[in-house]
Design an enzyme around this catalytic site. Structure first.
Site, PDB file in Angstrom:
ATOM      1  N   GLU A  35     -24.103 -48.158 -25.315  1.00 15.74           N
ATOM      2  CA  GLU A  35     -24.157 -47.458 -24.100  1.00 15.74           C
ATOM      3  C   GLU A  35     -24.358 -48.574 -23.015  1.00 15.74           C
ATOM      4  OE1 GLU A  35     -27.862 -44.919 -23.711  1.00 15.74           O
ATOM      5  OE2 GLU A  35     -27.236 -44.465 -21.664  1.00 15.74           O
ATOM      6  N   ARG A 260     -32.471 -51.479 -38.094  1.00 19.59           N
ATOM      7  CA  ARG A 260     -32.225 -52.317 -37.008  1.00 19.59           C
ATOM      8  C   ARG A 260     -32.697 -53.827 -37.389  1.00 19.59           C
ATOM      9  NH1 ARG A 260     -32.123 -49.034 -32.287  1.00 19.59           N
ATOM     10  NH2 ARG A 260     -32.052 -50.830 -30.859  1.00 19.59           N
ATOM     11  N   LYS A 270     -33.652 -52.471 -24.779  1.00 23.89           N
ATOM     12  CA  LYS A 270     -32.873 -52.751 -23.733  1.00 23.89           C
ATOM     13  C   LYS A 270     -33.723 -52.370 -22.700  1.00 23.89           C
ATOM     14  CE  LYS A 270     -28.876 -50.645 -24.774  1.00 23.89           C
ATOM     15  NZ  LYS A 270     -27.475 -49.933 -24.581  1.00 23.89           N
TER      16      LYS A 270
END
Ligand code: ATP
Ligand code: MG
Length: 561
Positions: A35, A260, A270
């Site tokens: 994204e 992750r 982020k």
């Protein structure tokens, strides 16, 4: 307990089994779907190496797809930085660069198809009402009063949502799935919301935007993706991913989840990294202390070292925290083999060689890299006055101190033996101003002809020939192994390391460094690995950033603070 398969294997096993069955006509097609709401970090590097790596190994394809469904938080700057970072890491999407926004018309069409099938409806509940009526796993839920609108009414309302007739937040399109499902995400999830904001690619065309869950599987399907690899938090989304594609009866990629990456002493969120940038705790996304790919690049990491790290840590179903020194070791090993050596003095003190002729200077041959004989040697100017590290001299040496001290002889790297004969101090501060030595002309090159030994070799820079550089030393950005671990009421920023950056404004370095290319890396002898910062260096101004220390010293940091 989760079972973790050997590094990198469980996804490969799934693919191998699919290929053996002839699934997807033997194709392997993956994608990396960032994204564009921030810069990529080392966790993304893991996903990039995995997706592009599988495509490479199975002679398949990997797409780069921007998952740009949130117009408020997305920016072109991020798109550009992401492309740059993926390329820098060494991967190539060829002609397969896509944007979810490219598919907005098609996605809208699929939404209409679901409405027509009675599988989606327009709902007027507020977010808060939806949340309440959805209940919890143990609580009962109540269906939306709008759930049984007719297909015609839904089609009409949805078209008017698109036309911009309704205010933000006043209506949504929801899937009509199962309000009793134990999986809350299946309780009539939102597919479209009204957002009257411009999008960085589609401008003012749309007043409604599809949600991530509705978009992702459709994009995967449209691109013919075979294996849609994502991180573990999407495991609960998988039934929804499957439901949407099944209802539409389109190509159905398999979603596979892996754990992750987490790295100690840093954060890979982020949102939090953005906060560090916005509140100016760091100089930007590419601050060399940031765990971003652009930060690592500025810091002197190579793409190879990051790829190697990603390979080494493997892919598993169970999450864990990887120690920062694993990452540091991968660049350290590489630089030990490849980085030319240079001499720089970080905290200088002057040495004067009393018996060396005034005004004389000479050039000595210094080996460029003891690990790589093919790197040869270079000439470094030597003279009567030199800088050495403050630390390399003690007037009153403790037992284990073998470097320079009164009466003691040491070697100056590739030059001569020198012996300390006295010191001159600043009368007011008591600080050492000059260390006086004599040298033995018979030790040129750094070896005595009479077999006499010294216990220490010091690096040095000739005062007359030195050029000055700014040197930036970094420590971990956070003091805690897990920066999210805070006392009650504290923000993660309470764990920021106040000593994460030390700037040494004017360090004498050997003159040859004036021609160093931005981004080039050196081992400053006895000090660590340093890179010439491409961003803050300029003509006549050298800024070196410390990539990594020579040995693994970071573990001591916690104790020190
Ligand atoms: P956001 O909360 O903004 O969605 P994100 O870190 O998931 O943050 P994306 O841009 O959605 O960011 O991530 C792109 C891809 O990278 C996704 O497939 C995601 O699963 C993967 N990814 C993100 N963070 C990590 C991580 N720490 N380790 C491995 N893969 C990651
Ligand atoms: Mg995400």
């Amino acid at each position: 307990m989760e079972i973790s398969k050997p590094a990198g294997n469980f996804i490969r096993e799934i693919i191998d089994a699919d290929l053996a069955k002839g699934k997807n006509d033997g194709r392997v097609h993956t994608r990396f779907p960032p994204e564009p709401n921030g810069y990529l970090h080392i966790g993304h590097a893991k996903s990039i190496c995995l997706n592009f790596g599988l495509a490479r190994d199975y002679k398949g394809l990997c797409n780069l797809r921007f998952d740009d469904t949130n117009p408020e938080t997305e920016e072109v700057e991020y798109v550009n930085s992401i492309k740059e970072d993926v390329r820098w890491l060494g991967f190539d999407w060829q002609d397969r660069l896509y944007y979810a926004s490219d598919y907005f018309d098609k996605i809208y069409g699929y939404a209409i198809e679901l409405i027509k099938k009675g599988k989606a409806f327009v709902c007027d509940q507020t977010l808060e009402e939806m949340r309440k009526s959805r209940g919890t796993i143990t609580e009962t839920c109540t269906e939306s009063p709008y759930r049984n609108r007719s297909v015609e009414e839904n089609l009409d309302l949805f078209a008017r949502m698109k036309a911009g007739e309704f205010a933000d937040g006043s209506k949504v399109l929801r899937g009509k799935i199962d309000m009793t499902s134990p999986n809350l995400l299946m309780r009539d999830p939102v597919f479209y919301r009204i957002r009257k904001v411009a999008h960085h690619r589609t401008g003012g065309k749309w007043s409604i935007y599809p949600t991530y869950d509705f978009t992702h599987g459709i994009c995967d399907s449209l691109e013919g993706i075979t294996h849609s690899i994502c991180t573990l938090e999407f495991e609960v989304h998988r039934p929804l991913y499957d439901w949407i594609l099944d209802q539409l009866g389109v190509h159905h990629p398999q979603q596979i989840e892996f754990a992750r990456l987490n790295v100690s002493h840093t954060l890979l969120s982020k949102r939090k990294l953005l906060e560090l940038v916005e509140k100016k705790y760091v100089s930007g996304w590419d601050d060399p202390r940031m765990p971003t790919i652009s930060g690592f690049r500025r810091r002197g990491y190579s793409p190879e070292s990051i790829r190697k790290f990603c390979e080494q840590i493997g892919v598993a179903k169970a999450g864990s925290i990887i120690e920062l020194n694993v990452l540091e070791n991968s660049i350290r090993e590489e630089l030990n083999k490849t980085a030319p050596r240079a001499m720089a003095v970080l905290r200088p003190v002057k040495v004067i060689i009393d018996n060396y002729p005034e005004g004389k200077s000479e050039e000595v041959d210094v080996i460029n890299n003891p690990e790589d004989p093919s790197a040869g040697s270079r000439k470094v100017p030597f003279g009567r006055e030199l800088y050495i590290e403050e630390d390399d001299f003690r007037e009153d040496p403790p037992k284990q101190f073998f470097r320079l001290s009164p009466g003691r002889e040491v070697r100056l790297r590739c030059a001569y033996f020198i012996k300390c004969v006295g010191v001159i101090k600043d009368a007011s501060t008591g600080k050492i101003k000059e260390i006086h030595c004599t040298y033995d002309p018979n030790t040129r090159g750094g070896d005595s002809s009479d077999g006499r030994k010294v216990k220490a070799t010091l690096h040095w820079v000739s005062c007359r020939h030195a050029i000055l550089a700014e040197v930036r030393l970094y420590d971990t950005l956070f003091t805690k192994r897990d920066p999210n671990e805070t006392a009650q009421g504290q923000e993660f920023t309470a764990n920021l390391n106040p000593k994460s950056l030390e700037i040494l404004a004017a360090c004498p370095v050997e003159p040859g460094l004036k021609d160093a290319r931005p981004g080039s890396r050196f081992q400053f002898e006895r000090l660590g690995y340093f890179a010439l910062d491409p961003k803050d260096s300029a003509a006549g101004k050298l800024v070196f950033v410390r990539t990594v220390t020579l040995r693994d010293t970071w573990a001591k940091i916690e104790k020190k603070l």
